[in-house]
Design an enzyme around this catalytic site. Structure first.
Site, PDB file in Angstrom:
ATOM      1  N   HIS A  19      64.411  53.133  17.995  1.00 43.72           N
ATOM      2  CA  HIS A  19      64.237  52.691  19.383  1.00 43.72           C
ATOM      3  C   HIS A  19      64.908  53.689  20.339  1.00 43.72           C
ATOM      4  O   HIS A  19      64.339  54.054  21.359  1.00 43.72           O
ATOM      5  CB  HIS A  19      64.891  51.320  19.602  1.00 43.72           C
ATOM      6  CG  HIS A  19      64.217  50.183  18.891  1.00 43.72           C
ATOM      7  ND1 HIS A  19      64.908  49.255  18.154  1.00 43.72           N
ATOM      8  CD2 HIS A  19      62.910  49.818  18.817  1.00 43.72           C
ATOM      9  CE1 HIS A  19      64.074  48.356  17.665  1.00 43.72           C
ATOM     10  NE2 HIS A  19      62.844  48.682  18.037  1.00 43.72           N
ATOM     11  N   LYS A  43      60.657  32.814  18.624  1.00 42.37           N
ATOM     12  CA  LYS A  43      61.298  33.605  17.566  1.00 42.37           C
ATOM     13  C   LYS A  43      62.728  33.123  17.383  1.00 42.37           C
ATOM     14  O   LYS A  43      63.315  32.544  18.284  1.00 42.37           O
ATOM     15  CB  LYS A  43      61.296  35.087  17.956  1.00 42.37           C
ATOM     16  CG  LYS A  43      59.978  35.769  17.687  1.00 42.37           C
ATOM     17  CD  LYS A  43      60.155  37.284  17.708  1.00 42.37           C
ATOM     18  CE  LYS A  43      58.858  37.986  17.361  1.00 42.37           C
ATOM     19  NZ  LYS A  43      59.005  39.450  17.409  1.00 42.37           N
ATOM     20  N   ARG A  92      55.074  54.174  13.871  1.00 45.61           N
ATOM     21  CA  ARG A  92      55.780  54.782  12.742  1.00 45.61           C
ATOM     22  C   ARG A  92      54.804  55.216  11.660  1.00 45.61           C
ATOM     23  O   ARG A  92      54.847  56.332  11.174  1.00 45.61           O
ATOM     24  CB  ARG A  92      56.789  53.779  12.150  1.00 45.61           C
ATOM     25  CG  ARG A  92      57.965  53.511  13.063  1.00 45.61           C
ATOM     26  CD  ARG A  92      58.683  52.271  12.655  1.00 45.61           C
ATOM     27  NE  ARG A  92      57.773  51.125  12.725  1.00 45.61           N
ATOM     28  CZ  ARG A  92      58.148  49.868  12.618  1.00 45.61           C
ATOM     29  NH1 ARG A  92      59.407  49.567  12.381  1.00 45.61           N
ATOM     30  NH2 ARG A  92      57.274  48.889  12.710  1.00 45.61           N
TER      31      ARG A  92
HETATM   32  O1  PNS Z   1      59.269  44.756  19.110  1.00 40.69           O
HETATM   33  P1  PNS Z   1      58.027  43.922  18.971  1.00 40.69           P
HETATM   34  O2  PNS Z   1      58.384  42.522  18.525  1.00 40.69           O
HETATM   35  O3  PNS Z   1      57.000  44.578  18.102  1.00 40.69           O
HETATM   36  O4  PNS Z   1      57.383  43.787  20.450  1.00 40.69           O
HETATM   37  C1  PNS Z   1      56.205  43.036  20.672  1.00 40.69           C
HETATM   38  C2  PNS Z   1      55.952  42.832  22.172  1.00 40.69           C
HETATM   39  C3  PNS Z   1      57.175  42.251  22.866  1.00 40.69           C
HETATM   40  C4  PNS Z   1      55.629  44.154  22.815  1.00 40.69           C
HETATM   41  C5  PNS Z   1      54.720  41.884  22.313  1.00 40.69           C
HETATM   42  O5  PNS Z   1      54.937  40.743  21.526  1.00 40.69           O
HETATM   43  C6  PNS Z   1      54.455  41.438  23.741  1.00 40.69           C
HETATM   44  O6  PNS Z   1      54.045  42.226  24.578  1.00 40.69           O
HETATM   45  N1  PNS Z   1      54.683  40.136  24.034  1.00 40.69           N
HETATM   46  C7  PNS Z   1      54.504  39.588  25.370  1.00 40.69           C
HETATM   47  C8  PNS Z   1      53.349  38.591  25.437  1.00 40.69           C
HETATM   48  C9  PNS Z   1      52.036  39.305  25.677  1.00 40.69           C
HETATM   49  O7  PNS Z   1      51.807  39.932  26.688  1.00 40.69           O
HETATM   50  N2  PNS Z   1      51.143  39.191  24.677  1.00 40.69           N
HETATM   51  C10 PNS Z   1      49.864  39.832  24.699  1.00 40.69           C
HETATM   52  C11 PNS Z   1      49.930  41.245  24.189  1.00 40.69           C
HETATM   53  S1  PNS Z   1      48.401  41.696  23.518  1.00 40.69           S
END
Ligand code: PNS
Length: 180
Positions: A19, A43, A92
């Protein structure tokens, strides 16, 4: 050139060296970079939102165009509120690609003016994930190559109840208390 604002969204539970590598590279690419931690009540994170925010603030304070924030709801709505132009995500391995592509396409459908920019993870960090770090730490393995010393310390405290002062008195743990 316009002032480009990028959002680097994620769970960051906990932040890893992968990160931080992305933050460093993103801070060079964009005028402003907002590291946005998802407030997700579904979560069950190891670190609370405040703990993650504090860790990220300390770990990124040397980057003057980076700030830490939290968000809930749709990422595109949050981006609109901020007037952001870019979503930054790291890839990754090919296994990340399918999910990331789906997310990028869906976000573009919801907000066509918002671009997703992918950076490939640095080779050294391409095998690291927050989930793997937590698994290894829970089972007593070494994680100092994967996360910065501050996170090693916080993991020890969270999983073993060792206070930083207790760790400092143990020769092996002492090295882990050095900050990056
Ligand atoms: O670190 P992560 O858990 O892979 O991050 C995932 C994240 C936070 C980027 C994704 O879950 C997100 O954008 N959540 C917000 C809700 C949203 O907008 N969902 C639609 C995305 S297609």
């Amino acid at each position: 050139m316009k002032h480009v604002v990028a959002i680097y969204p994620g769970s960051f539970d906990p932040p890893t060296k992968g990160h931080l590598d992305l933050v460093a590279r993103g801070s060079r690419l964009f005028h402003e970079l907002i590291v946005a931690i998802l407030r997700n009540p579904d979560k069950d994170p190891l670190f609370s939102l405040e703990e993650r925010r504090r860790m990220l603030e300390r770990l990124t304070r040397r980057f003057h165009n980076v700030r830490i924030d939290t968000f809930d709801g749709l990422l595109v709505d949050y981006a609109r509120q901020l007037g952001a132009h870019v979503l930054l995500r790291g890839i990754r391995a090919i296994s990340d690609y399918e999910f990331e592509l789906q997310m990028a396409l869906m976000n573009r459908k919801l907000e066509p003016m918002l671009e997703t920019v992918f950076l490939t993870a640095a080779e050294d960090y391409s095998y690291i994930s927050s989930r793997i770090v937590k698994d290894i730490a829970r089972l007593g393995g070494e994680v100092h190559e994967m996360v910065p010393p501050l996170v090693v310390e916080r993991l020890q405290f969270k999983l073993n109840g060792h206070k930083p002062s207790q760790l400092a008195s143990k020769p092996r743990a002492k090295a882990k208390l050095q900050r990056t």
